[in-house]
Design an enzyme around this catalytic site. Structure first.
Site, short mmCIF file in Angstrom:
data_model
loop_
_atom_site.label_atom_id
_atom_site.label_comp_id
_atom_site.label_asym_id
_atom_site.label_seq_id
_atom_site.Cartn_x
_atom_site.Cartn_y
_atom_site.Cartn_z
N LYS A 181 -9.66 0.57 -1.66
CA LYS A 181 -9.76 0.06 -0.29
C LYS A 181 -11.15 0.33 0.29
O LYS A 181 -11.61 1.48 0.33
CB LYS A 181 -8.68 0.73 0.56
CG LYS A 181 -8.57 0.26 2.00
CD LYS A 181 -7.43 1.01 2.66
CE LYS A 181 -7.19 0.58 4.09
NZ LYS A 181 -6.11 1.39 4.70
N CYS A 204 -4.42 -3.49 3.61
CA CYS A 204 -4.12 -3.14 5.00
C CYS A 204 -5.26 -3.38 5.98
O CYS A 204 -5.51 -4.52 6.38
CB CYS A 204 -3.65 -1.69 5.05
SG CYS A 204 -2.62 -1.31 6.50
N GLU A 258 0.86 -1.19 0.00
CA GLU A 258 0.00 0.00 0.00
C GLU A 258 0.89 1.24 0.00
O GLU A 258 2.00 1.22 0.55
CB GLU A 258 -0.85 -0.04 1.27
CG GLU A 258 -1.74 1.15 1.52
CD GLU A 258 -2.42 1.08 2.88
OE1 GLU A 258 -3.51 1.64 3.03
OE2 GLU A 258 -1.85 0.45 3.81
#
Length: 263
Positions: A106, A142, A40
Site C-alpha cells: 500500500k 483502501c 485488506e
C-alpha cells in the site's frame, strides 16, 4: 471475466482467517469465478498488534493462500502484513494463482480521521498489475482510493480494471465517501473497479478501520453494477472487458490529459 468479491469479517487469528479464505474461495470457484478478491487485512484485522503477526511472502500464511488458489484453479487476491523496516510492517496485497504471482504494498497510508497507519506500517513505492487470461488488472488498497494518480497509472499500464481491497473506517459520511470515491476513480481512469471491503464487524474498535461492508463493482462509466450491504456476503459477477474500449472512445479523459501543464 467472472470475478468474486469476498466481503468477509476477519479477526485477530491468521490461521482462522486463512480457513475463512479457503471456504469462501471454494464457494466462488464453484460459481465459476476466475478471480477472487478479499479485503485488506484478510490475514488479521486492524486493532490487532500487527508486527508479531507479520510474515514474509514465502511464509506459511502466503503459502496457504497459494495452496487455496492452486486447489481451486483461481487467482486469489488477499490482504496480509509482511515485515518492514524499523519494526513496522507493510500492508501487502498478495495476488497468486495459476500463472500469477505478484504483491503490492500500500502506497498511501491512512493518517486521517484520528488513525495513524504510518506509526506501524511502512509505505510501498510502486504500483502493481497482474495479467489473468490476457486481461490486465491493477491492485490498490483502501486509502489509495483517494488518490486518482494510482488508478490512472493502472490504465496507463494497460489495465482494464482495478481490484481495490479495503477495510474502511466507520464514521459520519464515510459510506457516502466510499461509494463516491470508488465511482470517481472508475471515471478518472475509465476502468472497472471491484472494491471489496471488510464487512461491518458490529462492534466498535476505536479509530481502527475495521470495515463497513458495502462492497461494489463499478463500470468504467462510473455506474454501480453490483453492490452489497453491511453483512458478510459473497458476490460473484461478470466484468465485460470490451466495455472499457467503448467507454474510452466516448469519454476521452485519458487521451485528453495535458500532463505537461502540471509539471
Amino acid at each position: 471475466m467472472r470475478i468474486a468479491i469476498g466481503q468477509l469479517t476477519t479477526g485477530p487469528d491468521p490461521d482462522k482467517n486463512l480457513r475463512l479464505v479457503a471456504e469462501w474461495t471454494r464457494r466462488a470457484a464453484d460459481a465459476g469465478a476466475r478471480v477472487v478478491v478479499f479485503p485488506e487485512a484478510s490475514m488479521a484485522c486492524f486493532g490487532t498488534p500487527l508486527a508479531p503477526l507479520a510474515q514474509p511472502l514465502d511464509g506459511p500464511w502466503a503459502d496457504g493462500v497459494r495452496e487455496i488458489a492452486r486447489a481451486t484453479g483461481t487467482v486469489v487476491v488477499a490482504g496480509m502484513f509482511t515485515p518492514a523496516d524499523e519494526g513496522r510492517v507493510a500492508n501487502t496485497l498478495l495476488a497468486t494463482g495459476p500463472g500469477v504471482e505478484e504483491s503490492y504494498d500500500k502506497i498511501h497510508l491512512y493518517d486521517a480521521f484520528g488513525f495513524r497507519e504510518s506509526e506501524t506500517v511502512a509505505p510501498g513505492s510502486r504500483p502493481a498489475v497482474i495479467d489473468v487470461d490476457g486481461v490486465r488488472l491493477g491492485l490498490a488498497t483502501c486509502y489509495d482510493v483517494r488518490f486518482p494518480e494510482l488508478f490512472r497509472a493502472h490504465a496507463d499500464a494497460g489495465a482494464v480494471a482495478t481490484l481495490l481491497a479495503a477495510s474502511w473506517g466507520a464514521g459520519p459520511g464515510k459510506l457516502d465517501q466510499w461509494e463516491l470515491l470508488v465511482r470517481a476513480r472508475a471515471l478518472d481512469a475509465t476502468v472497472w473497479v471491484a472494491a471489496v471491503g471488510q464487512a461491518d464487524p458490529g462492534t466498535p474498535a476505536g479509530p481502527a478501520p475495521t470495515g463497513i461492508g458495502h462492497s461494489l463493482l463499478v463500470g468504467p462509466d462510473g455506474t454501480v453494477r453490483a453492490s452489497l450491504g453491511a453483512d458478510p456476503e459473497l458476490l460473484v459477477t461478470d466484468l465485460d472487458v470490451e466495455e472499457v474500449g467503448a467507454v474510452r472512445e466516448k469519454t476521452s479523459v485519458l487521451a485528453n490529459r495535458r500532463p505537461e501543464v502540471w509539471r
